[in-house]
Design a protein around this motif. Structure first.
Motif, PDB file in Angstrom:
ATOM      1  N   TYR A 167       2.778  -2.773  -2.795  1.00 24.51           N
ATOM      2  CA  TYR A 167       3.754  -1.767  -3.197  1.00 24.51           C
ATOM      3  C   TYR A 167       2.974  -0.492  -3.516  1.00 24.51           C
ATOM      4  O   TYR A 167       2.015  -0.532  -4.285  1.00 24.51           O
ATOM      5  CB  TYR A 167       4.549  -2.239  -4.420  1.00 24.51           C
ATOM      6  CG  TYR A 167       5.279  -3.536  -4.178  1.00 24.51           C
ATOM      7  CD1 TYR A 167       4.648  -4.763  -4.366  1.00 24.51           C
ATOM      8  CD2 TYR A 167       6.592  -3.535  -3.715  1.00 24.51           C
ATOM      9  CE1 TYR A 167       5.307  -5.953  -4.118  1.00 24.51           C
ATOM     10  CE2 TYR A 167       7.269  -4.723  -3.469  1.00 24.51           C
ATOM     11  CZ  TYR A 167       6.622  -5.917  -3.670  1.00 24.51           C
ATOM     12  OH  TYR A 167       7.272  -7.099  -3.411  1.00 24.51           O
ATOM     13  N   ILE A 168       3.370   0.598  -2.911  1.00 23.54           N
ATOM     14  CA  ILE A 168       2.694   1.873  -3.088  1.00 23.54           C
ATOM     15  C   ILE A 168       3.696   2.898  -3.599  1.00 23.54           C
ATOM     16  O   ILE A 168       4.786   3.032  -3.054  1.00 23.54           O
ATOM     17  CB  ILE A 168       2.093   2.384  -1.769  1.00 23.54           C
ATOM     18  CG1 ILE A 168       1.209   1.321  -1.125  1.00 23.54           C
ATOM     19  CG2 ILE A 168       1.308   3.673  -2.000  1.00 23.54           C
ATOM     20  CD1 ILE A 168      -0.034   0.970  -1.917  1.00 23.54           C
ATOM     21  N   ALA A 169       3.312   3.633  -4.637  1.00 27.24           N
ATOM     22  CA  ALA A 169       4.186   4.668  -5.183  1.00 27.24           C
ATOM     23  C   ALA A 169       4.364   5.789  -4.170  1.00 27.24           C
ATOM     24  O   ALA A 169       3.431   6.131  -3.428  1.00 27.24           O
ATOM     25  CB  ALA A 169       3.599   5.216  -6.476  1.00 27.24           C
ATOM     26  N   ASP A 170       5.547   6.357  -4.137  1.00 27.49           N
ATOM     27  CA  ASP A 170       5.832   7.447  -3.199  1.00 27.49           C
ATOM     28  C   ASP A 170       4.871   8.613  -3.375  1.00 27.49           C
ATOM     29  O   ASP A 170       4.527   9.295  -2.412  1.00 27.49           O
ATOM     30  CB  ASP A 170       7.268   7.937  -3.393  1.00 27.49           C
ATOM     31  CG  ASP A 170       8.296   6.934  -2.886  1.00 27.49           C
ATOM     32  OD1 ASP A 170       9.464   7.040  -3.302  1.00 27.49           O
ATOM     33  OD2 ASP A 170       7.917   6.041  -2.098  1.00 27.49           O
ATOM     34  N   SER A 171       4.426   8.835  -4.606  1.00 29.41           N
ATOM     35  CA  SER A 171       3.572   9.992  -4.896  1.00 29.41           C
ATOM     36  C   SER A 171       2.221   9.911  -4.188  1.00 29.41           C
ATOM     37  O   SER A 171       1.571  10.946  -3.987  1.00 29.41           O
ATOM     38  CB  SER A 171       3.362  10.123  -6.403  1.00 29.41           C
ATOM     39  OG  SER A 171       2.730   8.963  -6.926  1.00 29.41           O
ATOM     40  N   VAL A 172       1.792   8.709  -3.826  1.00 24.63           N
ATOM     41  CA  VAL A 172       0.479   8.564  -3.192  1.00 24.63           C
ATOM     42  C   VAL A 172       0.564   7.846  -1.851  1.00 24.63           C
ATOM     43  O   VAL A 172      -0.468   7.560  -1.227  1.00 24.63           O
ATOM     44  CB  VAL A 172      -0.512   7.826  -4.110  1.00 24.63           C
ATOM     45  CG1 VAL A 172      -0.742   8.632  -5.379  1.00 24.63           C
ATOM     46  CG2 VAL A 172      -0.018   6.418  -4.426  1.00 24.63           C
ATOM     47  N   LYS A 173       1.765   7.581  -1.404  1.00 24.56           N
ATOM     48  CA  LYS A 173       1.938   6.867  -0.133  1.00 24.56           C
ATOM     49  C   LYS A 173       1.332   7.680   0.998  1.00 24.56           C
ATOM     50  O   LYS A 173       1.496   8.894   1.079  1.00 24.56           O
ATOM     51  CB  LYS A 173       3.419   6.609   0.116  1.00 24.56           C
ATOM     52  CG  LYS A 173       3.714   5.619   1.215  1.00 24.56           C
ATOM     53  CD  LYS A 173       5.173   5.196   1.176  1.00 24.56           C
ATOM     54  CE  LYS A 173       5.497   4.367  -0.050  1.00 24.56           C
ATOM     55  NZ  LYS A 173       6.900   3.907  -0.078  1.00 24.56           N
ATOM     56  N   GLY A 174       0.621   6.996   1.860  1.00 26.35           N
ATOM     57  CA  GLY A 174      -0.052   7.670   2.960  1.00 26.35           C
ATOM     58  C   GLY A 174      -1.476   8.080   2.637  1.00 26.35           C
ATOM     59  O   GLY A 174      -2.260   8.382   3.549  1.00 26.35           O
TER      60      GLY A 174
END
Length: 122
Positions: free
Chosen positions: A58-65
């Motif tokens: 699970y990756i937070a949207d703020s650091v996704k990518g």
């Protein structure tokens, strides 16, 4: 459960860092491992989490990518790969563990915490 982070340091914007979290103790209480950070803007921000038994991440949207989490079960280690770092990524990064997989999905309720490692991006 003891969690020890390593790999922090200073890097220029656009660079990369890899943080590692080594888990010792009752690993059966570490079904979910996650990474958080404390910055000047946020007391605690969940970044990434992984379910140990099946590798779901699970990756937070703020650091996704830019950020990715992975595990090495043979070494009881979880890694946070951080790419394209920005000055706003500066902060103290913490590894956390919890017996409940729900902690992974909610980025909350973690029971065990490491001491943190400093990341500075200039």
């Amino acid at each position: 459960v003891q969690l020890v982070e390593s790999g922090g340091g200073s890097v220029q914007a656009g660079g990369s860092l890899r943080l590692s979290c080594t888990v010792a103790g009752y690993t059966s209480r570490s079904n979910c491992l996650g990474w958080f950070r404390r910055t000047d803007e946020q007391e605690r921000e969940g970044l990434a989490a992984i379910v140990i038994r099946d590798g779901r991440t699970y990756i937070a949207d703020s650091v996704k990518g830019r950020f990715a989490i992975s595990q090495d079960t043979a070494k009881d280690t979880v890694t946070l790969q951080m790419n394209d770092l920005k000055p706003e990524d500066t902060g103290v990064y913490y590894c956390a563990a919890d017996p409940s997989i729900r902690s992974c999905t909610s980025f909350s309720g973690f029971t065990y915490w490491g001491q943190g490692t400093q990341v500075t991006v200039s």
